[in-house]
Motif scaffolding. Structure first.
Motif, PDB file in Angstrom:
ATOM      1  N   GLU A  19      -3.553  -3.962  -8.836  1.00 26.67           N
ATOM      2  CA  GLU A  19      -3.154  -2.680  -8.244  1.00 26.67           C
ATOM      3  C   GLU A  19      -3.903  -2.419  -6.937  1.00 26.67           C
ATOM      4  O   GLU A  19      -3.328  -1.907  -5.982  1.00 26.67           O
ATOM      5  CB  GLU A  19      -3.376  -1.526  -9.232  1.00 26.67           C
ATOM      6  N   MET A  20      -5.169  -2.774  -6.890  1.00 26.71           N
ATOM      7  CA  MET A  20      -5.955  -2.585  -5.661  1.00 26.71           C
ATOM      8  C   MET A  20      -5.401  -3.454  -4.527  1.00 26.71           C
ATOM      9  O   MET A  20      -5.341  -3.020  -3.375  1.00 26.71           O
ATOM     10  CB  MET A  20      -7.430  -2.916  -5.907  1.00 26.71           C
ATOM     11  N   ILE A  21      -4.997  -4.676  -4.855  1.00 29.35           N
ATOM     12  CA  ILE A  21      -4.400  -5.556  -3.842  1.00 29.35           C
ATOM     13  C   ILE A  21      -3.088  -4.959  -3.343  1.00 29.35           C
ATOM     14  O   ILE A  21      -2.817  -4.935  -2.141  1.00 29.35           O
ATOM     15  CB  ILE A  21      -4.204  -6.984  -4.401  1.00 29.35           C
ATOM     16  N   LYS A  22      -2.287  -4.428  -4.269  1.00 25.28           N
ATOM     17  CA  LYS A  22      -1.028  -3.769  -3.876  1.00 25.28           C
ATOM     18  C   LYS A  22      -1.302  -2.575  -2.962  1.00 25.28           C
ATOM     19  O   LYS A  22      -0.696  -2.448  -1.903  1.00 25.28           O
ATOM     20  CB  LYS A  22      -0.279  -3.259  -5.115  1.00 25.28           C
ATOM     21  N   GLU A  23      -2.208  -1.690  -3.392  1.00 24.00           N
ATOM     22  CA  GLU A  23      -2.500  -0.468  -2.640  1.00 24.00           C
ATOM     23  C   GLU A  23      -3.078  -0.758  -1.258  1.00 24.00           C
ATOM     24  O   GLU A  23      -2.888   0.018  -0.329  1.00 24.00           O
ATOM     25  CB  GLU A  23      -3.464   0.423  -3.434  1.00 24.00           C
ATOM     26  N   LYS A  42      -2.896 -21.021 -11.476  1.00 20.56           N
ATOM     27  CA  LYS A  42      -4.235 -20.681 -11.938  1.00 20.56           C
ATOM     28  C   LYS A  42      -4.671 -19.369 -11.301  1.00 20.56           C
ATOM     29  O   LYS A  42      -4.077 -18.897 -10.352  1.00 20.56           O
ATOM     30  CB  LYS A  42      -5.237 -21.787 -11.584  1.00 20.56           C
ATOM     31  N   GLY A  43      -5.736 -18.823 -11.820  1.00 22.21           N
ATOM     32  CA  GLY A  43      -6.226 -17.547 -11.326  1.00 22.21           C
ATOM     33  C   GLY A  43      -5.662 -16.416 -12.161  1.00 22.21           C
ATOM     34  O   GLY A  43      -4.596 -16.530 -12.751  1.00 22.21           O
ATOM     35  N   ASP A  44      -6.389 -15.326 -12.208  1.00 23.50           N
ATOM     36  CA  ASP A  44      -5.995 -14.192 -13.045  1.00 23.50           C
ATOM     37  C   ASP A  44      -4.975 -13.280 -12.378  1.00 23.50           C
ATOM     38  O   ASP A  44      -4.343 -12.478 -13.045  1.00 23.50           O
ATOM     39  CB  ASP A  44      -7.236 -13.372 -13.417  1.00 23.50           C
ATOM     40  N   ILE A  45      -4.826 -13.401 -11.050  1.00 24.53           N
ATOM     41  CA  ILE A  45      -3.902 -12.542 -10.313  1.00 24.53           C
ATOM     42  C   ILE A  45      -2.865 -13.410  -9.606  1.00 24.53           C
ATOM     43  O   ILE A  45      -3.210 -14.359  -8.907  1.00 24.53           O
ATOM     44  CB  ILE A  45      -4.649 -11.694  -9.250  1.00 24.53           C
ATOM     45  N   LYS A  46      -1.603 -13.083  -9.778  1.00 28.17           N
ATOM     46  CA  LYS A  46      -0.510 -13.753  -9.073  1.00 28.17           C
ATOM     47  C   LYS A  46      -0.294 -12.970  -7.781  1.00 28.17           C
ATOM     48  O   LYS A  46       0.066 -11.791  -7.806  1.00 28.17           O
ATOM     49  CB  LYS A  46       0.745 -13.741  -9.937  1.00 28.17           C
ATOM     50  N   THR A  47      -0.556 -13.631  -6.635  1.00 30.13           N
ATOM     51  CA  THR A  47      -0.490 -12.935  -5.351  1.00 30.13           C
ATOM     52  C   THR A  47      -0.287 -13.932  -4.221  1.00 30.13           C
ATOM     53  O   THR A  47      -0.525 -15.132  -4.388  1.00 30.13           O
ATOM     54  CB  THR A  47      -1.790 -12.127  -5.112  1.00 30.13           C
ATOM     55  N   THR A  48       0.147 -13.418  -3.087  1.00 31.23           N
ATOM     56  CA  THR A  48       0.268 -14.267  -1.899  1.00 31.23           C
ATOM     57  C   THR A  48      -1.050 -14.348  -1.140  1.00 31.23           C
ATOM     58  O   THR A  48      -1.153 -15.089  -0.169  1.00 31.23           O
ATOM     59  CB  THR A  48       1.354 -13.711  -0.949  1.00 31.23           C
ATOM     60  N   VAL A  49      -2.046 -13.579  -1.552  1.00 34.25           N
ATOM     61  CA  VAL A  49      -3.380 -13.675  -0.949  1.00 34.25           C
ATOM     62  C   VAL A  49      -3.844 -15.119  -1.143  1.00 34.25           C
ATOM     63  O   VAL A  49      -3.744 -15.651  -2.249  1.00 34.25           O
ATOM     64  CB  VAL A  49      -4.359 -12.684  -1.620  1.00 34.25           C
ATOM     65  N   PRO A  50      -4.323 -15.791  -0.097  1.00 34.25           N
ATOM     66  CA  PRO A  50      -4.584 -17.233  -0.186  1.00 34.25           C
ATOM     67  C   PRO A  50      -5.878 -17.605  -0.920  1.00 34.25           C
ATOM     68  O   PRO A  50      -6.630 -18.458  -0.485  1.00 34.25           O
ATOM     69  CB  PRO A  50      -4.656 -17.652   1.280  1.00 34.25           C
ATOM     70  N   PHE A  51      -6.155 -16.949  -2.027  1.00 37.87           N
ATOM     71  CA  PHE A  51      -7.323 -17.247  -2.853  1.00 37.87           C
ATOM     72  C   PHE A  51      -6.898 -17.338  -4.303  1.00 37.87           C
ATOM     73  O   PHE A  51      -6.026 -16.590  -4.748  1.00 37.87           O
ATOM     74  CB  PHE A  51      -8.374 -16.134  -2.752  1.00 37.87           C
ATOM     75  N   THR A  52      -7.530 -18.243  -5.049  1.00 40.18           N
ATOM     76  CA  THR A  52      -7.427 -18.213  -6.500  1.00 40.18           C
ATOM     77  C   THR A  52      -8.426 -17.159  -6.942  1.00 40.18           C
ATOM     78  O   THR A  52      -9.619 -17.262  -6.654  1.00 40.18           O
ATOM     79  CB  THR A  52      -7.771 -19.583  -7.109  1.00 40.18           C
TER      80      THR A  52
END
Length: 149
Positions: A19-23, A42-52
């Motif tokens: 939610e913080m990434i979205k906001e 992998k990673g706990d968050i599915k996002t386009t941010v280029p980090f696992t």
């Protein structure tokens, strides 16, 4: 084996981080990645941010263990194995009141260099000449301030 309450605690934190990434506007589609250890993603968050992103909501801080897990997951499931981070909360504060991120120093330097590049504003010729002049002056002032820091 984690108990149900530990799993729920972790899920709440993962949802909070998504939610913080979205906001923040970084990724409007960021979401928690259920069963993130299984499969290629992998990673706990599915996002386009280029980090696992590995999230930890624990009463004890195990920094090196967490870093090693994030590095392994980035190597297996991310297009760039050097782009990993651990997000964790301060267990001495109420839930989600103080959150931290661990990244490597190399990643930190790259982020800072990228931030400087973002300060360079290219002005289109069709923009009002006064605005163009003011933006160029702003660029010069900001560059000077960064040098002074």
């Amino acid at each position: 084996m984690k108990t149900r309450s530990c799993k729920n605690k972790g899920s709440r934190f993962e949802t909070f981080i998504a939610e913080m990434i979205k906001e923040s506007g970084l990724d409007p589609n960021a979401r928690r990645q259920p069963l993130s250890g299984a499969g290629y993603d992998k990673g706990d968050i599915k996002t386009t941010v280029p980090f696992t992103i590995e999230c930890k909501n624990s009463n004890t801080i195990s920094t090196m263990k967490w870093i090693e897990q994030a590095q392994r997951e980035a190597e297996i499931g991310n297009s760039n194995p050097d782009k990993w981070c651990v997000v964790f909360r301060n267990p001495k504060k109420p839930e989600f009141k103080e959150t931290f991120v661990i990244i490597s120093f190399d990643q930190f330097v790259e982020l800072l260099k990228g931030n400087q590049k973002n300060l360079i504003i290219e002005v289109d010729k069709e923009i009002d000449p006064n605005l163009k002049y003011n933006m160029q002056r702003l660029k010069e002032i900001v560059t000077k301030i960064i040098k002074d820091l």
